[in-house]
Structure formats: structure tokens, C-alpha cells
Design a protein around this motif. Structure first.
Motif, mmCIF file in Angstrom:
data_model
loop_
_atom_site.group_PDB
_atom_site.id
_atom_site.type_symbol
_atom_site.label_atom_id
_atom_site.label_comp_id
_atom_site.label_asym_id
_atom_site.label_seq_id
_atom_site.Cartn_x
_atom_site.Cartn_y
_atom_site.Cartn_z
ATOM 1 N N ASP A 143 -21.399 -6.484 13.062
ATOM 2 C CA ASP A 143 -21.250 -5.975 11.667
ATOM 3 C C ASP A 143 -20.232 -4.952 11.341
ATOM 4 O O ASP A 143 -19.914 -4.210 12.215
ATOM 5 C CB ASP A 143 -22.787 -5.050 11.112
ATOM 6 C CG ASP A 143 -23.674 -6.200 11.166
ATOM 7 O OD1 ASP A 143 -24.874 -5.941 10.878
ATOM 8 O OD2 ASP A 143 -23.576 -7.293 11.495
ATOM 9 N N ILE A 200 -21.071 -6.119 6.173
ATOM 10 C CA ILE A 200 -20.945 -7.507 6.191
ATOM 11 C C ILE A 200 -21.114 -7.821 7.531
ATOM 12 O O ILE A 200 -20.727 -7.167 8.402
ATOM 13 C CB ILE A 200 -19.517 -7.738 5.885
ATOM 14 C CG1 ILE A 200 -19.460 -9.358 5.620
ATOM 15 C CG2 ILE A 200 -18.561 -7.434 6.510
ATOM 16 C CD1 ILE A 200 -18.277 -9.797 4.685
ATOM 17 N N THR A 201 -21.938 -8.954 7.860
ATOM 18 C CA THR A 201 -22.155 -9.449 9.022
ATOM 19 C C THR A 201 -21.007 -10.141 9.548
ATOM 20 O O THR A 201 -20.114 -10.570 8.750
ATOM 21 C CB THR A 201 -23.477 -10.272 9.018
ATOM 22 O OG1 THR A 201 -23.163 -11.471 8.307
ATOM 23 C CG2 THR A 201 -24.541 -9.548 8.630
ATOM 24 N N GLY A 232 -21.076 -13.358 10.436
ATOM 25 C CA GLY A 232 -21.112 -14.609 9.472
ATOM 26 C C GLY A 232 -20.770 -14.462 7.876
ATOM 27 O O GLY A 232 -20.775 -15.633 7.173
ATOM 28 N N GLY A 233 -20.804 -13.328 7.544
ATOM 29 C CA GLY A 233 -20.249 -13.113 6.064
ATOM 30 C C GLY A 233 -21.134 -12.555 5.173
ATOM 31 O O GLY A 233 -20.850 -12.509 3.896
ATOM 32 N N SER A 234 -22.409 -12.324 5.625
ATOM 33 C CA SER A 234 -23.518 -11.824 4.551
ATOM 34 C C SER A 234 -23.208 -10.621 4.388
ATOM 35 O O SER A 234 -23.105 -9.507 5.296
ATOM 36 C CB SER A 234 -24.796 -12.232 5.156
ATOM 37 O OG SER A 234 -25.200 -13.480 5.480
ATOM 38 N N ALA A 235 -23.296 -10.163 3.030
ATOM 39 C CA ALA A 235 -22.694 -8.842 2.601
ATOM 40 C C ALA A 235 -24.064 -8.106 1.903
ATOM 41 O O ALA A 235 -24.956 -8.603 1.085
ATOM 42 C CB ALA A 235 -21.650 -8.982 1.664
ATOM 43 N N THR A 236 -24.144 -6.875 1.889
ATOM 44 C CA THR A 236 -25.119 -6.015 1.239
ATOM 45 C C THR A 236 -24.324 -4.833 0.702
ATOM 46 O O THR A 236 -23.220 -4.475 1.144
ATOM 47 C CB THR A 236 -26.096 -5.524 2.092
ATOM 48 O OG1 THR A 236 -25.699 -4.871 3.332
ATOM 49 C CG2 THR A 236 -27.076 -6.593 2.748
ATOM 50 N N TYR A 237 -24.668 -4.221 -0.405
ATOM 51 C CA TYR A 237 -23.988 -3.288 -1.036
ATOM 52 C C TYR A 237 -25.022 -2.174 -1.639
ATOM 53 O O TYR A 237 -26.285 -2.363 -1.816
ATOM 54 C CB TYR A 237 -23.590 -3.980 -2.276
ATOM 55 C CG TYR A 237 -22.409 -4.798 -2.248
ATOM 56 C CD1 TYR A 237 -22.947 -6.289 -2.048
ATOM 57 C CD2 TYR A 237 -21.211 -4.452 -1.969
ATOM 58 C CE1 TYR A 237 -21.660 -7.302 -1.847
ATOM 59 C CE2 TYR A 237 -20.303 -5.522 -1.705
ATOM 60 C CZ TYR A 237 -20.452 -6.700 -1.635
ATOM 61 O OH TYR A 237 -19.371 -7.784 -1.514
ATOM 62 N N LYS A 276 -23.021 -2.434 -6.789
ATOM 63 C CA LYS A 276 -22.803 -4.019 -7.021
ATOM 64 C C LYS A 276 -22.401 -4.412 -8.203
ATOM 65 O O LYS A 276 -22.512 -3.528 -9.325
ATOM 66 C CB LYS A 276 -24.399 -4.487 -7.154
ATOM 67 C CG LYS A 276 -25.218 -4.389 -5.736
ATOM 68 C CD LYS A 276 -26.941 -5.051 -5.907
ATOM 69 C CE LYS A 276 -27.382 -4.743 -4.530
ATOM 70 N NZ LYS A 276 -28.670 -5.168 -4.473
ATOM 71 N N THR A 333 -16.576 -5.511 -3.546
ATOM 72 C CA THR A 333 -16.668 -6.571 -3.018
ATOM 73 C C THR A 333 -16.053 -6.513 -1.458
ATOM 74 O O THR A 333 -15.114 -5.979 -1.461
ATOM 75 C CB THR A 333 -16.110 -7.779 -3.383
ATOM 76 O OG1 THR A 333 -16.616 -8.181 -4.828
ATOM 77 C CG2 THR A 333 -16.306 -9.019 -2.618
ATOM 78 N N SER A 365 -15.349 -8.115 2.158
ATOM 79 C CA SER A 365 -15.047 -9.283 3.044
ATOM 80 C C SER A 365 -14.463 -9.366 4.312
ATOM 81 O O SER A 365 -14.085 -7.939 4.443
ATOM 82 C CB SER A 365 -14.267 -10.118 2.133
ATOM 83 O OG SER A 365 -12.705 -9.573 1.850
#
Length: 120
Positions: A33, A51-52, A54-59, A64, A68, A70
């Protein structure tokens, strides 16, 4: 040892945009992460986004839709695109990474931060 170097901070007018970058270097197995935190003057450090691998994001709920996160794994870099900036977004922004080494458990690393100043 792992180094995280942030860039992209600066002075911007309210309503403007900035893109922060954080590049990792050093010797390690992989980066798991990654995250951005920020610390405003006189306030505690707070989580902005994660962001993990694998690309999973939390805010953070309050951010929000404007920010963003990335990443580009081959470049070992995480980004934070910040739009519609407000004076209250003024803070030092820090990069954080959870790094897996070969012989030890995962280690958290921090960058030294990059200052974002939003003028009204």
C-alpha cells in the motif's frame, strides 16, 4: 533502506490544481500500500488517500471527488491529483509506503513532505 521523495508542491490559487508525485528508491522486495497524508499548521497529520498495489483507492470522506490517487508500479511512484483546491487544503503533504523486504516484516516509510499552499 528506502527513500521516498515527494515533488509537485507549491503555491496555487483557490480553485486551481496540483499534481503531487512520490518516487521510491532503494533496495526492497516490493511496495504494497501507498498513501498520502497531510499536516496543516497547528493540526495533526491526517490521511488523505490510500492505494493498494492492485490500484484500489480509498479517500478521506471530505476529499472525495476533488483528489485522485494513482500509482505506477514499474516506476515505484504514487501520485495525488488535487483539483478545486481550497485554502484549507494548505498543508505539508507526506507520502507513505508499506514496503516488503526479503528478510523482515513489512516496514512503513515516510517522505519528508512537500508544501502545498493555496491562496484565497
Amino acid at each position: 533502506q528506502v527513500q521516498l521523495v515527494e515533488s509537485g508542491g507549491g503555491l496555487v490559487q483557490a480553485g486551481g490544481s496540483l499534481r503531487l508525485s512520490c518516487a521510491a528508491s532503494g533496495s526492497f522486495l516490493r511496495i504494497d500500500d501507498m498513501a498520502w497524508y497531510r499536516q496543516a499548521p497547528g493540526k495533526e497529520r491526517e490521511l488523505v488517500a490510500t492505494i493498494t498495489r492492485g490500484g484500489s483507492a480509498t479517500y478521506a470522506d471530505s476529499l472525495k471527488g476533488r483528489f485522485t490517487i494513482s500509482r505506477e508500479n514499474p516506476k515505484k511512484t504514487v501520485y495525488l491529483q488535487m483539483n478545486s483546491l481550497k485554502p484549507e487544503d494548505t498543508a505539508v503533504y507526506y507520502c507513505n509506503a508499506i514496503v516488503q523486504h526479503l528478510a523482515v516484516a513489512s516496514v512503513h516509510y515516510w517522505g519528508k513532505g512537500t508544501l502545498v499552499t493555496v491562496s484565497s
